[in-house]
Design a protein around this motif. Structure first.
Motif, PDB file in Angstrom:
ATOM      1  N   ALA A  14      25.463  86.115  13.956  1.00  0.00           N
ATOM      2  CA  ALA A  14      25.584  85.154  15.063  1.00  0.00           C
ATOM      3  C   ALA A  14      24.594  85.488  16.173  1.00  0.00           C
ATOM      4  N   GLU A  71      21.155  83.326  17.735  1.00  0.00           N
ATOM      5  CA  GLU A  71      21.003  82.983  19.154  1.00  0.00           C
ATOM      6  C   GLU A  71      19.753  83.592  19.773  1.00  0.00           C
ATOM      7  N   PHE A  79      26.625  85.264  25.118  1.00  0.00           N
ATOM      8  CA  PHE A  79      26.962  85.357  23.703  1.00  0.00           C
ATOM      9  C   PHE A  79      28.149  86.288  23.488  1.00  0.00           C
ATOM     10  N   HIS A  80      28.083  87.475  24.076  1.00  0.00           N
ATOM     11  CA  HIS A  80      29.139  88.467  23.874  1.00  0.00           C
ATOM     12  C   HIS A  80      30.492  87.922  24.334  1.00  0.00           C
ATOM     13  N   LEU A  98      29.010  89.350  13.512  1.00  0.00           N
ATOM     14  CA  LEU A  98      28.529  89.469  14.881  1.00  0.00           C
ATOM     15  C   LEU A  98      27.003  89.493  14.918  1.00  0.00           C
ATOM     16  N   GLU A 155      36.660  84.434  21.057  1.00  0.00           N
ATOM     17  CA  GLU A 155      37.142  83.665  19.905  1.00  0.00           C
ATOM     18  C   GLU A 155      37.752  84.561  18.822  1.00  0.00           C
ATOM     19  N   ARG A 163      31.462  84.728  24.767  1.00  0.00           N
ATOM     20  CA  ARG A 163      31.892  83.605  23.925  1.00  0.00           C
ATOM     21  C   ARG A 163      32.353  84.080  22.551  1.00  0.00           C
ATOM     22  N   TYR A 164      31.546  84.902  21.905  1.00  0.00           N
ATOM     23  CA  TYR A 164      31.849  85.345  20.543  1.00  0.00           C
ATOM     24  C   TYR A 164      33.138  86.155  20.497  1.00  0.00           C
ATOM     25  N   HIS A 165      33.289  87.087  21.422  1.00  0.00           N
ATOM     26  CA  HIS A 165      34.435  87.979  21.384  1.00  0.00           C
ATOM     27  C   HIS A 165      35.735  87.296  21.806  1.00  0.00           C
TER      28      HIS A 165
END
Length: 195
Positions: free
Chosen positions: A73, A77, A93-94, A70, A100, A96-98
């Motif tokens: 990544a 960004e 970001f949070h 995390l 996935e 999108r990342y989470h």
């Protein structure tokens, strides 16, 4: 320790971690046995100990990997910008990342109670590094006069809780795309912090 005949550490180790993550997310850490993990991977239960010291080490390792990935990544960004742009970037970001990684997110938040005190302290330190990034954005926004939060730490925890909750209800087949969802959350976060 010798490996089980026919096993490959570069294949079996990741398969063990993936199986543990799926099972912990589905049933909860306390309800999953090492035997179940071994069965999921297709190895003998004793073979797991060639890859991990115990179930606690496996749980802490999953959480540590999640937090390390995390932060890496987020670092990729992050960049200079005004506080409102940084806030929107963090929010997108949070989300999108989470989205996935719903199993990793569930474990990282819901299984903290099952960590030993030493592992809890380590994971909590890693979590604070992530929280500190958002808190710095909020503090910078307050200092610049573009945000109005009376307590940036409390606002940080509220925003992260709100953002992370999306993993429990969002469905790809729903009416919002991930991009639409991220934009909706950007607007809500800005209102929450009085932007």
């Amino acid at each position: 320790m010798a490996r089980t005949i026919g096993s490959h550490s570069d294949i079996t180790g990741p398969r063990i971690r993936a199986a543990a993550q799926r099972l912990f997310a589905k049933h909860g850490y306390a309800a999953v046995s090492m035997r179940q993990i071994a069965g999921e991977v297709g190895v003998q239960a004793g073979a797991l100990y060639n890859y991990t010291a115990d179930k606690q080490s496996l749980l802490a390792g999953l959480m540590r990997a999640h937090m390390d990935e995390l932060m890496a990544a987020l670092d990729a960004e992050d960049g200079p910008a005004d506080p409102l742009t940084r806030l929107d970037r963090f929010t997108r970001f949070h989300i999108r990342y989470h989205l996935e990684r719903p199993d990793a997110v569930f474990i990282a938040y819901m299984e903290l109670r099952n960590l030993t005190p030493e592992n809890f302290a380590e994971i909590e330190t890693l979590r604070r590094r992530y929280e500190d990034r958002l808190e710095a954005i909020l503090r910078d926004g307050v200092a610049a006069g573009v945000l109005g939060v009376p307590d940036p730490k409390v606002a940080t925890l509220a925003v992260i809780a709100m953002l992370t909750g999306v993993t429990t209800w969002y469905r790809e087949t729903g009416r919002l795309s991930r991009d639409d969802l991220a934009e909706t959350y950007c607007a809500m976060v800005r209102k929450l912090v009085a932007a």
